[in-house]
Design an enzyme around this catalytic site. Sequence first.
Site, PDB file in Angstrom:
ATOM      1  N   SER A 113       0.881  -1.178   0.000  1.00 36.86           N
ATOM      2  CA  SER A 113       0.000   0.000   0.000  1.00 36.86           C
ATOM      3  C   SER A 113       0.912   1.218   0.000  1.00 36.86           C
ATOM      4  O   SER A 113       2.076   1.127   0.430  1.00 36.86           O
ATOM      5  CB  SER A 113      -0.843  -0.018   1.281  1.00 36.86           C
ATOM      6  OG  SER A 113      -1.463   1.229   1.511  1.00 36.86           O
ATOM      7  N   TYR A 134      -2.363  -1.589  10.263  1.00 32.37           N
ATOM      8  CA  TYR A 134      -2.294  -1.659   8.792  1.00 32.37           C
ATOM      9  C   TYR A 134      -0.975  -1.072   8.296  1.00 32.37           C
ATOM     10  O   TYR A 134      -0.270  -1.678   7.474  1.00 32.37           O
ATOM     11  CB  TYR A 134      -3.486  -0.885   8.216  1.00 32.37           C
ATOM     12  CG  TYR A 134      -3.681  -1.035   6.732  1.00 32.37           C
ATOM     13  CD1 TYR A 134      -4.412  -2.099   6.208  1.00 32.37           C
ATOM     14  CD2 TYR A 134      -3.154  -0.107   5.826  1.00 32.37           C
ATOM     15  CE1 TYR A 134      -4.605  -2.237   4.842  1.00 32.37           C
ATOM     16  CE2 TYR A 134      -3.348  -0.231   4.465  1.00 32.37           C
ATOM     17  CZ  TYR A 134      -4.078  -1.300   3.970  1.00 32.37           C
ATOM     18  OH  TYR A 134      -4.265  -1.434   2.605  1.00 32.37           O
TER      19      TYR A 134
HETATM   20  N1  LIG Z   1      -8.865  -0.451  -1.195  1.00 32.29           N
HETATM   21  C1  LIG Z   1      -7.849   0.350  -0.883  1.00 32.29           C
HETATM   22  O1  LIG Z   1      -8.012   1.567  -0.683  1.00 32.29           O
HETATM   23  C2  LIG Z   1      -6.448  -0.209  -0.809  1.00 32.29           C
HETATM   24  C3  LIG Z   1      -5.356   0.681  -0.905  1.00 32.29           C
HETATM   25  C4  LIG Z   1      -4.057   0.170  -0.867  1.00 32.29           C
HETATM   26  C5  LIG Z   1      -3.850  -1.189  -0.720  1.00 32.29           C
HETATM   27  N2  LIG Z   1      -4.919  -2.030  -0.603  1.00 32.29           N
HETATM   28  C6  LIG Z   1      -4.641  -3.458  -0.474  1.00 32.29           C
HETATM   29  O2  LIG Z   1      -5.120  -4.105  -1.639  1.00 32.29           O
HETATM   30  C7  LIG Z   1      -5.412  -5.474  -1.357  1.00 32.29           C
HETATM   31  C8  LIG Z   1      -6.765  -5.845  -1.930  1.00 32.29           C
HETATM   32  O3  LIG Z   1      -7.787  -5.144  -1.231  1.00 32.29           O
HETATM   33  P1  LIG Z   1      -9.147  -4.632  -1.914  1.00 32.29           P
HETATM   34  O4  LIG Z   1      -9.050  -3.160  -1.973  1.00 32.29           O
HETATM   35  O5  LIG Z   1      -9.396  -5.389  -3.161  1.00 32.29           O
HETATM   36  O6  LIG Z   1     -10.201  -5.003  -0.772  1.00 32.29           O
HETATM   37  P2  LIG Z   1     -11.375  -6.096  -0.722  1.00 32.29           P
HETATM   38  O7  LIG Z   1     -11.861  -6.084   0.676  1.00 32.29           O
HETATM   39  O8  LIG Z   1     -12.349  -5.838  -1.816  1.00 32.29           O
HETATM   40  O9  LIG Z   1     -10.648  -7.481  -1.069  1.00 32.29           O
HETATM   41  C9  LIG Z   1      -9.832  -8.160  -0.168  1.00 32.29           C
HETATM   42  C10 LIG Z   1     -10.174  -9.640  -0.231  1.00 32.29           C
HETATM   43  O10 LIG Z   1      -9.261 -10.349   0.652  1.00 32.29           O
HETATM   44  C11 LIG Z   1      -9.991 -11.397   1.256  1.00 32.29           C
HETATM   45  N3  LIG Z   1      -9.293 -11.853   2.463  1.00 32.29           N
HETATM   46  C12 LIG Z   1      -9.132 -11.180   3.623  1.00 32.29           C
HETATM   47  N4  LIG Z   1      -8.479 -11.947   4.518  1.00 32.29           N
HETATM   48  C13 LIG Z   1      -8.188 -13.116   3.891  1.00 32.29           C
HETATM   49  C14 LIG Z   1      -7.508 -14.302   4.284  1.00 32.29           C
HETATM   50  N5  LIG Z   1      -7.014 -14.463   5.522  1.00 32.29           N
HETATM   51  N6  LIG Z   1      -7.389 -15.302   3.383  1.00 32.29           N
HETATM   52  C15 LIG Z   1      -7.899 -15.168   2.130  1.00 32.29           C
HETATM   53  N7  LIG Z   1      -8.566 -14.077   1.715  1.00 32.29           N
HETATM   54  C16 LIG Z   1      -8.710 -13.066   2.586  1.00 32.29           C
HETATM   55  C17 LIG Z   1     -11.359 -10.770   1.530  1.00 32.29           C
HETATM   56  O11 LIG Z   1     -12.369 -11.750   1.780  1.00 32.29           O
HETATM   57  C18 LIG Z   1     -11.600  -9.953   0.269  1.00 32.29           C
HETATM   58  O12 LIG Z   1     -12.306 -10.684  -0.706  1.00 32.29           O
HETATM   59  C19 LIG Z   1      -5.278  -5.609   0.155  1.00 32.29           C
HETATM   60  O13 LIG Z   1      -4.021  -6.156   0.466  1.00 32.29           O
HETATM   61  C20 LIG Z   1      -5.355  -4.170   0.641  1.00 32.29           C
HETATM   62  O14 LIG Z   1      -4.733  -3.983   1.891  1.00 32.29           O
HETATM   63  C21 LIG Z   1      -6.198  -1.566  -0.654  1.00 32.29           C
END
Ligand SMILES: NC(=O)c1ccc[n+]([C@@H]2O[C@H](COP(=O)([O-])OP(=O)(O)OC[C@H]3O[C@@H](n4cnc5c(N)ncnc54)[C@H](O)[C@@H]3O)[C@@H](O)[C@H]2O)c1
Length: 293
Positions: free
Chosen positions: A155, A168
């Site tokens: 991130s 986080y």
């Molecule tokens: N959305 C944002 O603003 C943002 C910004 C920077 C980084 N990220 C990172 O991007 C990545 C994807 O997130 P997203 O934005 O698509 O969110 P999201 O919540 O839509 O998707 C995350 C997915 O991870 C799954 N998950 C969580 N814990 C798990 C586990 N222990 N085993 C297997 N699956 C698991 C959830 O069920 C979900 O489907 C994450 O690592 C998040 O930290 C997100």
Amino acid sequence: MTGRLEGTVALITGGARGQGRAHAIRMAEEGADIVVTDLCEQLPFVPYAMGTREELDETLAEVEKRDRRCLAITADARDSAQMHDAIARTVNEFGRLDTLVVNHGIGLPHPVEEEASDEIFDAVVETNLTAVWRTVRAAIPHMKERGGAIIVTASAGGLVPLLGQPGYVAAKHGLIGLVKALAAELAPYWIRVNAVCPTCVATPMLHNQAIQTLFSGGKPDATVADIVFPAQAMNLLPVPWIEPEAVSHAMVYLASDEAKYVTGIALPIDAGMSNQPPGITPYIGQHLADAAS
Ligand SMILES: NC(=O)c1ccc[n+]([C@@H]2O[C@H](COP(=O)([O-])OP(=O)(O)OC[C@H]3O[C@@H](n4cnc5c(N)ncnc54)[C@H](O)[C@@H]3O)[C@@H](O)[C@H]2O)c1
């Protein structure tokens, strides 16, 4: 035209929806066969609905629409045995594993003085850092022979701090250290290890009440409209958040031969968030001036 990932197999964790689904679709469009895994279960403390089995099956259908093979496996990335099984199934079914995208994660506010902060800190670090380590370890024996790419979703909060999410931020900074350590150790096998560092991305992890309340400075019923200004103020480019597909393009590049000499990097896909000059930016200055007039 040949796809940039033709003939390869990619496994993506957290693939039920959000960025994981976008990566599955983009990589399939570039010719990869895909395995998506997700927990498909609600975790304690997470204040928004997590991915479901139905959503994971929708990702599978989207990949198959692009004429690529797909497996959708319910697996907890925190559990080494489940990840070993998922990766063994991948290799049994498709014969190889070229790309591992460790994308899953949770994001939740927990101010340092909140009652449950210790438990939440542990839960966030276990999912966002420890589970990445466990998933990578499960894949290495299958990637050593022919090499491949491991790409971890960190991130912009792995490069600079975010307010109100210490677990986080600590986990995501830790991921970048982990990526560098693994890149050094796995280079002799031609396994490249890199991280991507997105700014806010339009997925359910961002668009939920808890994050809207945090970003709006504590407004309990804050809406998406209320967080446009604070989210945009974090970025240099004039956007509050980016679309998941913007991250998928970087995933394809890092997985492809175009990046064959790229390892150990943390690539910001962050609209300039990690490069904000200190002090009041012109964008924030204008907002303050408008508010005062
Ligand atoms: N959305 C944002 O603003 C943002 C910004 C920077 C980084 N990220 C990172 O991007 C990545 C994807 O997130 P997203 O934005 O698509 O969110 P999201 O919540 O839509 O998707 C995350 C997915 O991870 C799954 N998950 C969580 N814990 C798990 C586990 N222990 N085993 C297997 N699956 C698991 C959830 O069920 C979900 O489907 C994450 O690592 C998040 O930290 C997100």
